[in-house]
Design a protein around this motif. Structure first.
Motif: not given
Ligand code: SF4
Ligand code: SF4
Lengths: 329, 195
Positions: A232, A251, A220, A238, A223
Motif C-alpha cells: 500500500d 519487493c 513505488r 510503502a 509496488l
C-alpha cells in the motif's frame, strides 16, 4: 458519672450506627466477585506488565471473567496460558500467532545524518522534546534507548550505539516498547511475516535521501514488483499488508535504498516431487515468476533461481506434489 | 457580598497560602507515595476532593448536632476518625455499585484516603476556625484542590526526574524529598498574598 455515660453512649451509638449503615450498604451494594477471576489469576504469569491493557494481572483476570477481555489477551503467557484460561472460561482457544516487535528504522550512524549534537539527558523522550531530537530525519530512531529501559525481557538493544534492534527470540510481543518510543517507531508484526518496510518517513523522496541512505523515497518500485497486491502507499510511504504478503521478498530485492528488509535467510523455495507430479501444468500456469518448466503430461521442474518461494503453486497443485523448503545457502 | 468575598479568601488561602501539603505538611504520605505518574496523581486528587467535601459536611453536622450540645468536645478526634473511616468505606461501596468505571479509575486510592491525615486535618481546622457550614464546605474543597495541585505538580517534576542524570546516592527517594522541600519553600512564598 453522667459525662462518662454520655460519652460512652454517643461514641458507642455512633459506632453502632455507622456499623449498621455499613452492614446495610454492604448487603445493598454488594458486587458479586467471580470465582473464575481468581482461578484465572492463578494461571497468569504474574508479570504485571500491563501489556494486555489492564492494570496488572488482577485487572486482566477480572476482565476476562466478566467477558470484557479475550481469553488470549495475555501476550506474555502466549498460547499455553491462553489455553488454560480458555479451559477455565470453558471456551476453545484458537492458537494465536506470536507477534514480534520491529523497530521501523535503519538509520544508524552510518546511514543517517544528525542535524545537531545532543548532549542532554540520555533518553529519547527528553531528546525528542528538543526540536524532535538530533536526527536529521524527524521520524528516525534516536537510539537513546527508552525502549531498552522499559523492556522487561531484555529483548531490545541499541546496536552500534545509534539504533534500536529487537532480539526476535527474546521478544514476547508485550508491546511495552511500542508505547514507550516517543517516535512511534516500533510495531508488533506477526512472526510469520518476513518482509518489513523499515522506514516511517513521510517526507518527500528528495528530503529522505538527504537525511538517510536507507529511507523509503516513495519510488513505488516495490509496488510495481509485488505480484500479490501486498503493498500500500500512504503518504509517500510503502506499507506491507501482512495479511496479503506471501514472503516472496521480491519487493525487498527491488527496493533501491534497502528500506524494505526481508529475512532472506528464511526465504523458501518450491520443490516438485517427481514421483507425484502428473504433468497437469497447473503450477506452471499460476507461477508469476516463470519459475516452473515442463511440458504437459511430463514431469515438471522448479528453477530455483527464479522461484521466490511465494507458494502459489503449492496451493494449486491438485496432487500435493509440491512442497516449500527453506533454501540452502 | 462580604460573605462571598470571605469564601473566596478561604478558597485561595486553602489552595495556595495554607496549602495542606506544602505549608501545613499534612497528607505527606500519599503525596510521596502516589506521585510517580501524573495520571495516578490526578486520580488520587479526584478521590481526595470527593472525600474531603463529604467529610467537611458530615463532621460539621456531628460536631454541632452531637458533640457541642452534649459537651463532648474532647471526643472530637476519635469521633472524626470514626466518621471518616466509615464514610470512605461507604463511599467505596456505593461507587463500586453505582459506577464501576469511576471505581476502576479511583482504584486503590479510595481506601488509601482512610489513613490520610489531611482529611482529618481539614475536619478539625473547620471547627477550630469556627467556619459555618458553607465555609467549611469550601474550605474542604479548597484544601483538596490544593492537595491535588501539589501532588500533580510534584508528579510532573518526578516524571522528568526519572529521565534525568542524577548522582547515584540521590537517585529515587532522596531527590524526591529534596524536590518536595524546594516546592514547599516556593509555596511558602504565597504567604504574603492576603493580609
Ligand atoms: S526505537 Fe524509539 S525508543 Fe527505541 S531507541 Fe529508537 S527512538 Fe528511542
Ligand atoms: S514479499 Fe512478495 S508478496 Fe510480499 S510484498 Fe514483497 S513482492 Fe509482495
Amino acid at each position: 458519672m453522667e459525662k462518662i455515660l454520655l460519652s460512652l453512649l454517643s461514641l458507642g451509638g455512633m459506632g453502632f450506627l455507622f456499623g449498621a449503615v455499613l452492614a446495610f450498604a454492604s448487603k445493598r451494594f454488594a458486587v458479586e466477585k467471580d470465582p473464575r477471576a481468581e482461578a484465572i489469576r492463578e494461571v497468569l504469569p504474574g508479570a504485571n506488565c500491563g501489556a494486555c491493557g489492564y492494570p496488572g494481572c488482577d485487572g486482566f483476570a477480572e476482565a476476562v471473567a466478566s467477558g470484557r477481555a479475550p481469553v488470549d489477551g495475555c501476550t506474555v503467557g502466549g498460547s499455553p496460558v491462553a489455553v488454560r484460561v480458555g479451559s477455565i472460561m470453558g471456551v476453545e482457544v484458537k492458537q494465536k500467532e506470536r507477534v514480534i516487535a520491529h523497530v521501523l528504522c535503519q538509520g544508524d550512524c552510518h546511514n543517517a545524518v544528525n542535524k545537531y549534537q545532543y548532549k542532554g539527558i540520555q533518553d529519547c523522550v527528553a531528546a525528542s522534546m528538543l526540536a524532535g531530537g538530533p536526527k536529521g530525519c524527524s521520524y528516525g530512531c534516536l537510539g537513546l534507548g527508552t525502549c531498552v529501559k522499559v523492556c522487561p525481557f531484555d529483548a531490545i538493544h541499541i546496536s552500534d550505539g545509534s539504533i534500536a534492534v529487537v532480539d526476535r527470540d527474546k521478544c514476547t510481543g508485550c508491546g511495552k516498547c511500542v508505547e514507550a518510543c516517543p517516535k512511534n517507531l516500533i510495531e508488533l508484526i506477526p512472526e510469520s511475516n518476513l518482509v518489513q518496510v523499515l522506514c516511517i518517513s513521510k517526507d518527500p523522496g528528495k528530503q529522505v535521501r538527504e537525511n538517510c541512505k536507507v529511507g523509503c523515497i516513495g519510488c513505488r518500485l516495490c509496488l510495481k514488483a509485488c505480484q500479490f497486491e501486498a503493498i500500500d502507499f500512504v503518504d509517500n510511504l510503502a506499507r506491507i499488508r501482512y495479511d496479503k504478503c506471501v514472503n516472496c521478498m521480491v519487493c525487498a530485492e527491488k527496493c533501491p535504498t534497502g528500506a524494505i528488509y526481508a529475512h532472506f535467510a528464511k526465504r523458501k523455495v518450491a520443490f516438485i516431487h517427481e514421483n507425484k507430479c502428473i504433468g497437469c501444468t497447473a503450477c506452471k500456469k499460476v507461477c508469476k515468476f516463470e519459475a516452473i518448466e515442463g511440458e504437459p503430461e511430463q514431469k515438471h521442474r522448479v528453477l530455483p533461481d527464479r522461484c521466490t518461494g511465494c507458494g502459489q503453486c503449492v496451493e494449486r497443485c491438485p496432487v500435493n506434489a509440491i512442497s516449500l523448503n527453506v533454501r540452502e545457502h | 457580598m462580604e460573605y462571598v468575598g470571605r469564601i473566596f479568601v478561604i478558597l485561595i488561602s486553602s489552595i495556595l497560602i495554607n496549602n495542606f501539603v506544602m505549608s501545613r505538611f499534612l497528607g505527606i504520605c500519599p503525596f510521596l507515595g502516589v506521585s510517580k505518574r501524573v495520571e495516578t496523581a490526578i486520580g488520587m486528587g479526584a478521590a481526595v476532593t470527593f472525600v474531603m467535601a463529604m467529610t467537611s459536611l458530615i463532621t460539621y453536622i456531628v460536631q454541632y448536632a452531637i458533640l457541642e450540645p452534649l459537651g463532648l468536645k474532647y471526643l472530637q478526634t476519635i469521633i472524626f476518625i470514626l466518621v471518616i473511616a466509615s464514610l470512605v468505606q461507604f463511599v467505596e461501596m456505593v461507587v463500586q455499585k453505582a459506577s464501576p468505571t469511576l471505581y476502576q479509575a479511583l482504584g486503590v486510592y479510595l481506601p488509601l484516603i482512610t489513613t490520610n491525615c489531611a482529611v482529618l486535618g481539614v475536619a478539625i481546622i473547620n471547627i477550630d476556625e469556627k467556619y459555618d457550614l458553607i465555609q467549611a464546605l469550601f474550605n474542604g474543597v479548597g484544601a483538596a484542590l490544593g492537595f491535588t495541585l501539589a501532588i500533580v505538580l510534584f508528579a510532573g517534576i518526578r516524571e522528568r526526574l526519572e529521565l534525568s542524570d542524577i548522582p547515584k546516592p540521590l537517585k529515587g527517594f532522596p531527590i524526591a524529598l529534596i524536590t518536595a522541600g524546594l516546592m514547599s519553600v516556593a509555596f511558602l512564598g504565597f504567604q504574603g498574598l492576603i493580609k
